[in-house]
Design a protein around this motif. Structure first.
Motif, mmCIF file in Angstrom:
data_model
loop_
_atom_site.group_PDB
_atom_site.id
_atom_site.type_symbol
_atom_site.label_atom_id
_atom_site.label_comp_id
_atom_site.label_asym_id
_atom_site.label_seq_id
_atom_site.Cartn_x
_atom_site.Cartn_y
_atom_site.Cartn_z
ATOM 1 N N TRP B 352 0.815 -1.220 0.000
ATOM 2 C CA TRP B 352 0.000 0.000 0.000
ATOM 3 C C TRP B 352 0.843 1.263 0.000
ATOM 4 N N GLY B 353 2.119 1.144 0.339
ATOM 5 C CA GLY B 353 2.972 2.321 0.319
ATOM 6 C C GLY B 353 3.540 2.624 -1.054
ATOM 7 N N ASN B 354 3.320 1.721 -1.988
ATOM 8 C CA ASN B 354 3.771 1.954 -3.364
ATOM 9 C C ASN B 354 2.634 2.611 -4.138
ATOM 10 N N PRO B 355 2.819 3.870 -4.570
ATOM 11 C CA PRO B 355 1.689 4.583 -5.178
ATOM 12 C C PRO B 355 1.185 3.911 -6.459
ATOM 13 N N ALA B 356 2.033 3.155 -7.133
ATOM 14 C CA ALA B 356 1.559 2.458 -8.319
ATOM 15 C C ALA B 356 0.506 1.426 -7.919
ATOM 16 N N PHE B 357 0.777 0.693 -6.828
ATOM 17 C CA PHE B 357 -0.191 -0.313 -6.407
ATOM 18 C C PHE B 357 -1.428 0.318 -5.781
ATOM 19 N N SER B 358 -1.230 1.267 -4.851
ATOM 20 C CA SER B 358 -2.401 1.829 -4.166
ATOM 21 C C SER B 358 -3.303 2.546 -5.167
ATOM 22 N N GLY B 359 -2.704 3.285 -6.095
ATOM 23 C CA GLY B 359 -3.509 3.963 -7.106
ATOM 24 C C GLY B 359 -4.279 2.972 -7.950
ATOM 25 N N MET B 360 -3.619 1.895 -8.323
ATOM 26 C CA MET B 360 -4.257 0.885 -9.156
ATOM 27 C C MET B 360 -5.422 0.222 -8.422
ATOM 28 N N GLY B 429 7.715 10.590 -0.347
ATOM 29 C CA GLY B 429 6.690 10.679 0.697
ATOM 30 C C GLY B 429 5.394 11.253 0.157
ATOM 31 N N LEU B 430 5.522 12.313 -0.651
ATOM 32 C CA LEU B 430 4.333 12.910 -1.264
ATOM 33 C C LEU B 430 3.700 11.940 -2.255
ATOM 34 N N ALA B 431 4.563 11.277 -3.024
ATOM 35 C CA ALA B 431 4.050 10.336 -4.017
ATOM 36 C C ALA B 431 3.235 9.237 -3.341
ATOM 37 N N LYS B 432 3.670 8.863 -2.139
ATOM 38 C CA LYS B 432 3.003 7.790 -1.415
ATOM 39 C C LYS B 432 1.557 8.149 -1.050
ATOM 40 N N ILE B 433 1.336 9.408 -0.645
ATOM 41 C CA ILE B 433 -0.029 9.778 -0.237
ATOM 42 C C ILE B 433 -0.874 10.266 -1.410
ATOM 43 N N GLN B 434 -0.211 10.565 -2.546
ATOM 44 C CA GLN B 434 -0.944 11.172 -3.662
ATOM 45 C C GLN B 434 -2.166 10.364 -4.122
ATOM 46 N N PRO B 435 -2.036 9.036 -4.352
ATOM 47 C CA PRO B 435 -3.217 8.302 -4.830
ATOM 48 C C PRO B 435 -4.372 8.343 -3.831
ATOM 49 N N TYR B 436 -4.048 8.386 -2.526
ATOM 50 C CA TYR B 436 -5.129 8.420 -1.534
ATOM 51 C C TYR B 436 -5.856 9.758 -1.575
ATOM 52 N N LEU B 437 -5.084 10.856 -1.619
ATOM 53 C CA LEU B 437 -5.711 12.180 -1.686
ATOM 54 C C LEU B 437 -6.590 12.288 -2.922
ATOM 55 N N PHE B 438 -6.002 11.957 -4.052
ATOM 56 C CA PHE B 438 -6.741 12.110 -5.301
ATOM 57 C C PHE B 438 -7.923 11.145 -5.347
ATOM 58 N N GLY B 439 -7.681 9.909 -4.899
ATOM 59 C CA GLY B 439 -8.738 8.898 -4.957
ATOM 60 C C GLY B 439 -9.911 9.239 -4.057
ATOM 61 N N ILE B 440 -9.619 9.660 -2.817
ATOM 62 C CA ILE B 440 -10.712 10.001 -1.906
ATOM 63 C C ILE B 440 -11.447 11.237 -2.433
ATOM 64 N N GLY B 441 -10.682 12.202 -2.941
ATOM 65 C CA GLY B 441 -11.314 13.386 -3.535
ATOM 66 C C GLY B 441 -12.219 13.011 -4.694
#
Lengths: 187, 576
Positions: B352-360, B429-441
């Motif tokens: 989940w800390g890999n933005p490629a996976f979490s975003g996907m 660090g920013l890349a890690k949270i980016q998919p969550y911010l964008f996804g929840i938004g």
């Protein structure tokens, strides 16, 4: 792996796991059920949009609506100059969309059915009856005839929900539904 | 086919320079790499512009903020649609096509000079349409329904862009032919390339439909044709407008498979099942033009029912199959990697800390639950009358195109930057949270717009208070609340979008060169452990209890929401 060629060259002959077969069958049957639901609703449902429509010149539709208004006009909506029209129950009623109004205001009777003629005389508009939330696209050159039966008294707004230029957000109209205790039969 | 082959051979003489990827051992054609670079960079620029417009739109529709004046609101909304729905996504898709053909097949790219010509056409077209919009006389919305007329260069820009994209598709097909011809791979093309091929085939008839309607509309705008029938326009325009969204679906599903493979070494459960699901897209997705015509006059119910359901939901069937096979492949891989406890250890201990996976994974879940279910309900013949042209519609397609496609494209960028651009991701660090911010938004804007739509809020509307209407109507307090919440979540999504653009741009231009001995993230695609996992094919695969629970929850949610809407429909004024 999905980014490399299939490991088994003849991949279309590989056996398929049962969970995939079951899910595919289930999803297929669900699709059939949803397809059938739409057809069944045409038989048992009360809300099916009419297929009756005609090509018409916008000028011609305007004339018909004006004649309709002249015949049944009972007043005006506040100081807007928009006529309020009270057509007899069961009759043909007209409403046109134009930049930027729904014209005229209709006064209908609860529980009665009316043949509503809808069209536009300029651009496309979106007939959005609120708060019932019935939404119908209105095209210039096409006269859509649908039978509506208002089943609750009250004042209903009609907003435009198809973008029609800079005055789009000022385009609104009204249908008033009144409850008469002695409903007349349609003519 | 012969012309494509001829084009391929005509340039066979060029000097092809390759580099060898230190992670995968694949040969990468430098010409393809430069084109992927150019298209991806253009995509991100248009995302930044279009995303900013979207944020301005959301702030204006937030009743407490009501940012822009009416004229600017409608102008910016037109620009938002064109820039994100068309330019961002198609530029990125062209990059995906070049990646899935030249790179994955270990091949040289066909005719890079023509590919650059296509790229230039797309840039010129996109800029031209933006200029037309900003000159102010083309505020017609992305859909440009006649008789409302835009300036001639609004249409011409779209046509040039489409021709450029078509060139990109032709390059992709020609590259497949070359790779086969030159034997750069063994057996069949990879599943991801198969998905990209699906997208490219759909793109061809989508662009053809676009040409059929935009060329006469362009001629109408310069006065050579006197009349465009508004209903005919919608039937054909949506054969482009909706089908282009099906290009996105094929492309982002292919990307789901790619990320699952690259990040955790997932194999398709069954090549046969996954490929058949893509094939269903090719056969049936084109019928979706009907989704936009369900409450139009002059079209019969029979036509509407057959087409809106993709002939008995056979394209939906394709998506539902992917909805099982993508998480199923991930679960199977994770179980092989040792995460076998209970039904969900494989998911809890996913990267989940890999933005490629979490975003996907967020893209997968939200596309299914939000975009997918709402799309089927919205596209039901009779139910559509409850939602047509309300803000429910943008709610639905932000669930598909933003939470689904855009998030998947963002996720794969975190692999493209190190693998193709050969740069380390800066600000991990920013890349890690980016998919969550964008996804929840994105999830928030989708759900709250859908909620507002069920309360009647119109789309593309500047003033919910109708203050300037001679005959005003007052929307409920709930409608205003929903639009306020939409604004809040749009802010979150905008933040995620800004972080994405900053991280990607900074990485591409200032990131450290990738050192193959110390990659930021592991790519099991290269590790011997992943190469040895299990036997190929789904038969005999480990059981997938977690995935079965997930799809069961999905199925129940789908059925409930579907029939609840029939219940709502039964409560409105009878009509026939």
């Amino acid at each position: 792996m999905a980014v490399t060629p299939p490991a088994q060259r003849i991949w279309w002959k590989e056996p398929v796991e049962r969970v995939e077969l079951v899910w595919t069958a289930l999803a297929f049957l669900w699709g059939v059920a949803m397809f059938a639901t739409m057809i069944i609703w045409h038989i048992v449902g009360q809300q099916n949009l009419a297929n009756e429509a005609y090509r018409i010149q916008p000028e011609r539709f305007m004339e018909r609506t004006e004649a309709f208004v002249e015949k049944y006009k009972v007043g005006e909506q506040g100081d807007t100059g928009v006529p309020v029209v009270r057509p007899p129950a069961g009759s043909d009623v007209y409403m046109l969309g134009r930049l930027w109004e729904w014209w005229p205001v209709l006064e209908l009777e609860k529980g009665q059915s009316y043949r509503l003629h809808l069209s536009s005389v300029d651009w496309q508009h979106g007939f959005s009856l609120q708060p019932v939330n019935i939404n119908i696209q209105v095209h210039p050159g096409y006269e859509h005839v649908l039978t509506i039966t208002p089943d609750q008294a009250g004042e209903y707004g009609i907003v435009c929900n198809e973008f029609c230029g800079i005055g789009h957000h000022t385009m609104a109209g009204k249908i008033i539904v009144v409850d008469r205790n002695t409903p007349k039969r349609g003519q | 086919m012969t012309t494509i082959e001829a084009a391929g051979r005509a340039v066979a003489a060029r000097n092809v320079e390759f580099r060898t990827c230190p992670f995968t051992g694949l040969k990468v054609d430098l010409a393809a790499q430069r084109l992927i670079y150019a298209n991806a960079v253009a995509a991100v620029i248009f995302l930044a512009v279009g995303g900013l417009f979207g944020f301005l739109v959301a702030l204006t529709r937030w009743p407490a903020v009501h940012l822009l004046p009416a004229e600017w609101f409608y102008l910016v909304l037109t620009g938002h649609g064109a820039n994100v729905l068309l330019f961002w996504i198609i530029f990125f898709e062209i990059a995906v096509l070049y990646f899935a053909s030249a790179v994955l097949l270990n091949s040289r790219l066909a005719a890079p000079k023509f590919a650059w010509l296509g790229f230039i056409l797309m840039v010129v077209g996109a800029v031209m349409t933006n200029v037309a919009v900003f000159q102010g006389d083309s505020t017609v919305m992305f859909t440009s329904y006649p008789p409302m007329k835009a300036a001639w260069h609004f249409y011409l820009g779209l046509i040039l862009f489409a021709v450029g994209a078509l060139v990109g598709c032709a390059i992709f097909f020609a590259t497949l032919v070359i790779a086969k011809d030159e034997g750069t791979y063994q057996g069949s093309i990879p599943l991801v390339t198969f998905g990209a091929l699906t997208a490219a085939i759909i793109a061809v008839f989508t662009i053809a439909a676009g040409a059929i309607i935009l060329v006469p509309t362009f001629l109408w705008s310069v006065g050579l044709i006197s009349h465009i029938d508004p209903l005919m326009y919608k039937v054909v325009w949506w054969a482009m407008g909706h089908s282009s969204q099906q290009i996105n679906v094929s492309a982002h599903v292919a990307i789901w498979y790619a990320i699952a493979a690259i990040v955790i070494g997932a194999q398709p459960l069954s090549e046969k099942v996954s490929r058949t699901a893509f094939f269903l897209y090719i056969l049936f997705l084109q019928l979706a033009s009907a989704h936009h015509l369900l409450v139009e006059p002059g079209i019969s119910s029979e036509w509407k029912i057959f087409n809106t359901s993709y002939a008995m939901y056979l394209a939906v069937l394709g998506s539902m199959i992917h909805g099982l096979t993508v998480p199923g492949a991930i679960e199977a891989a994770q179980r092989r990697n040792g995460f076998t406890k209970g039904a969900f250890e494989w998911l809890r201990k996913a990267p989940w800390g890999n933005p490629a996976f979490s975003g996907m994974f967020l893209s997968l879940v939200m596309f299914g639950f939000i975009g997918g279910i709402s799309g089927v309900v919205l596209g039901t013949e009779q139910i559509n009358i409850l939602m047509h042209n309300t803000i429910y519609v943008p709610g639905h397609f932000h669930g598909t195109v933003v939470a689904g496609t855009t998030l998947a494209f963002m996720a794969v960028t975190y692999l493209v930057v190190p693998l193709i651009f050969q740069r380390q991701i800066v600000f991990p660090g920013l890349a890690k949270i980016q998919p969550y911010l964008f996804g929840i938004g994105a999830a928030g804007i989708s759900l709250f717009m859908m909620g507002a739509g069920t309360l009647g809020v119109p789309r593309r509307h500047w003033d919910l208070t109708l203050a300037e209407a001679p005959i005003p109507y007052e929307f409920s307090a709930g409608a205003f609340l929903m639009m306020g919440l939409n604004g809040l979540f749009a802010t979150l999504a905008a933040l995620g979008g800004i972080i994405y653009v900053v991280v990607v741009v900074a990485s591409v231009f200032f990131g450290k060169k990738v050192d193959s001995t110390k990659p930021v993230w592991q790519f099991p695609v290269t590790s011997t452990a992943a190469a040895n996992v299990g036997k190929y094919g789904s038969h005999g695969t480990v059981k997938l209890p977690g995935t079965i629970i997930l799809v069961a929850v999905f199925f129940v949610a789908f059925m409930l929401y579907y029939y609840v809407n029939w219940k709502y429909l039964s409560a409105v004024w009878p009509l026939r």
